[in-house]
Design a protein around this motif. Structure first.
Motif, short mmCIF file in Angstrom:
data_model
loop_
_atom_site.label_atom_id
_atom_site.label_comp_id
_atom_site.label_asym_id
_atom_site.label_seq_id
_atom_site.Cartn_x
_atom_site.Cartn_y
_atom_site.Cartn_z
N MET A 1 0.84 -1.20 0.00
CA MET A 1 0.00 0.00 0.00
C MET A 1 0.87 1.25 0.00
SD MET A 1 -3.09 -1.07 2.59
CE MET A 1 -1.96 -1.81 3.79
N SER A 2 0.43 2.26 -0.68
CA SER A 2 1.24 3.47 -0.86
C SER A 2 0.84 4.60 0.07
CB SER A 2 1.14 3.95 -2.30
OG SER A 2 -0.21 4.22 -2.66
N GLY A 3 -0.21 4.42 0.87
CA GLY A 3 -0.65 5.47 1.77
C GLY A 3 0.14 5.50 3.07
N LEU A 4 -0.24 6.41 3.94
CA LEU A 4 0.39 6.56 5.25
C LEU A 4 -0.68 6.43 6.32
CD1 LEU A 4 2.85 7.25 7.02
CD2 LEU A 4 2.28 9.68 6.68
N TYR A 5 -0.44 5.53 7.28
CA TYR A 5 -1.42 5.22 8.32
C TYR A 5 -0.89 5.70 9.67
CZ TYR A 5 -4.98 2.26 10.63
OH TYR A 5 -6.05 1.78 11.37
N ILE A 6 -1.63 6.61 10.31
CA ILE A 6 -1.25 7.20 11.59
C ILE A 6 -2.39 7.01 12.57
CG2 ILE A 6 -0.60 9.33 12.79
CD1 ILE A 6 0.23 10.41 9.97
N THR A 7 -2.08 6.53 13.77
CA THR A 7 -3.10 6.42 14.81
C THR A 7 -2.72 7.28 16.00
OG1 THR A 7 -2.03 4.42 15.71
CG2 THR A 7 -3.83 4.10 14.11
N ILE A 8 -3.74 7.71 16.74
CA ILE A 8 -3.53 8.54 17.93
C ILE A 8 -4.19 7.85 19.11
CG2 ILE A 8 -3.87 10.81 18.99
CD1 ILE A 8 -4.01 12.01 16.21
N GLU A 9 -3.42 7.66 20.18
CA GLU A 9 -3.89 6.95 21.36
C GLU A 9 -3.74 7.81 22.62
OE1 GLU A 9 -5.32 4.07 21.35
OE2 GLU A 9 -4.72 3.06 19.49
N GLY A 10 -4.43 7.40 23.67
CA GLY A 10 -4.34 8.09 24.94
C GLY A 10 -5.62 7.95 25.74
N LEU A 11 -5.57 8.36 26.97
CA LEU A 11 -6.76 8.34 27.82
C LEU A 11 -7.77 9.36 27.31
CD1 LEU A 11 -5.11 8.25 31.37
CD2 LEU A 11 -6.18 6.32 30.16
N ASP A 12 -9.04 9.16 27.63
CA ASP A 12 -10.04 10.18 27.35
C ASP A 12 -9.64 11.45 28.09
OD1 ASP A 12 -11.81 8.60 25.76
OD2 ASP A 12 -12.52 7.61 27.57
N GLY A 13 -9.72 12.57 27.38
CA GLY A 13 -9.30 13.83 27.97
C GLY A 13 -7.89 14.24 27.62
N SER A 14 -7.19 13.40 26.86
CA SER A 14 -5.79 13.69 26.53
C SER A 14 -5.63 14.63 25.35
CB SER A 14 -5.02 12.40 26.26
OG SER A 14 -5.57 11.70 25.16
N GLY A 15 -6.71 14.88 24.60
CA GLY A 15 -6.64 15.81 23.48
C GLY A 15 -6.48 15.16 22.13
N LYS A 16 -6.88 13.90 22.00
CA LYS A 16 -6.71 13.18 20.75
C LYS A 16 -7.46 13.84 19.59
CE LYS A 16 -8.13 9.30 22.64
NZ LYS A 16 -9.34 9.59 21.93
N THR A 17 -8.71 14.20 19.83
CA THR A 17 -9.52 14.79 18.76
C THR A 17 -8.91 16.09 18.25
OG1 THR A 17 -11.54 13.80 19.67
CG2 THR A 17 -11.81 15.66 18.16
N THR A 18 -8.45 16.93 19.16
CA THR A 18 -7.83 18.20 18.77
C THR A 18 -6.62 17.97 17.89
OG1 THR A 18 -8.60 19.34 20.76
CG2 THR A 18 -6.70 20.29 19.63
N GLN A 19 -5.76 17.03 18.29
CA GLN A 19 -4.54 16.79 17.53
C GLN A 19 -4.83 16.12 16.19
OE1 GLN A 19 -1.73 18.24 18.16
NE2 GLN A 19 -2.72 19.10 19.98
N LEU A 20 -5.81 15.25 16.15
CA LEU A 20 -6.20 14.66 14.88
C LEU A 20 -6.64 15.74 13.90
CD1 LEU A 20 -8.29 11.46 14.32
CD2 LEU A 20 -8.86 13.54 13.09
N GLU A 21 -7.46 16.65 14.38
CA GLU A 21 -7.97 17.72 13.51
C GLU A 21 -6.84 18.63 13.04
OE1 GLU A 21 -10.93 19.47 15.97
OE2 GLU A 21 -12.45 17.96 15.50
N LYS A 22 -5.91 18.98 13.93
CA LYS A 22 -4.81 19.85 13.55
C LYS A 22 -3.89 19.18 12.53
CE LYS A 22 -4.33 22.81 17.66
NZ LYS A 22 -4.21 24.10 16.92
#
Length: 215
Positions: A1-22
């Protein structure tokens, strides 16, 4: 596959959604096609699973919970993530296999190796090139959730020891595979975290700005 796969982990409240959007915004501004998704809930079927595992009013047996997450993951990878990676796109995802091993393995005290094998079977062994861990003390994570004045879901309502086991598991995973993990202090500002993530992601892109390959 030629794409790039990135995951974001952490406890709830760690700011995952914010960093994903940025991160998604930065990559799109650079001309990349980005698929931003989450588990559970990244597909229509996944949203049904999300409603069950997070908002079901009765108890769910730990093994049943692990199987529900794995079922969502199998469908999500087959219908959304793999096709995007095969098209050469960047996939950024809130939670993946490591969440199940941390939450259902360490948190629910199931056998972590069995939980991991279940998800590896469900996904045909697909792992991301990069996993970002937003590391946060469970007590501070709870303060952030409380400050948001939201109704707790089943996971957020668990006792503090549950979150401590999860955090310890995450840090253990990262120490075992430093080439895949980027561990960041989630008490840093959102902009500082975003800059650190961009720096690591930039190294995964080729010099002409195209995706350098999937994990």
């Amino acid at each position: 596959m030629s794409g790039l796969y990135i995951t974001i982990e952490g406890l709830d409240g760690s700011g995952k959604t914010t960093q994903l959007e940025k991160l998604a915004e930065w990559l799109r501004d650079a001309g990349h096609t980005v698929v931003a998704t989450r588990e559970p809930g990244g597909t229509e079927l996944g949203q049904l699973v999300r409603d069950i595992v997070l908002h079901h009013r009765g108890d769910i047996a730990p093994r049943a919970e692990a199987l529900l997450f794995a079922a969502d993951r199998a469908h999500h990878i087959a219908t959304k993530v793999r096709p995007a990676l095969e098209r050469g796109e960047v996939v950024i995802q809130d939670r993946y296999i490591d969440s199940s091993v941390a939450f259902q393995g360490a948190g629910r005290v199931l056998d972590p190796a069995e939980v991991r094998r279940l998800s590896e079977w469900a996904t045909e062994g697909l792992y991301p090139t990069l996993t970002v861990l937003l590391d946060l003390d469970p007590a501070l994570a709870r303060e952030r959730i409380d400050a948001a004045q939201k109704v707790f879901d089943r996971i957020e309502a668990e006792a503090a020891e549950f979150s401590r086991r999860i955090r310890a598991a995450y840090l253990e995973f990262a120490a075992a595979q430093p080439e895949r993990w980027l561990v960041l202090d989630a008490t840093l500002s959102a902009d500082e975290l975003a800059a650190a993530i961009r720096s690591r992601v930039a190294a995964l892109l080729t010099t002409d700005g195209t995706v350098g390959g999937a994990g």
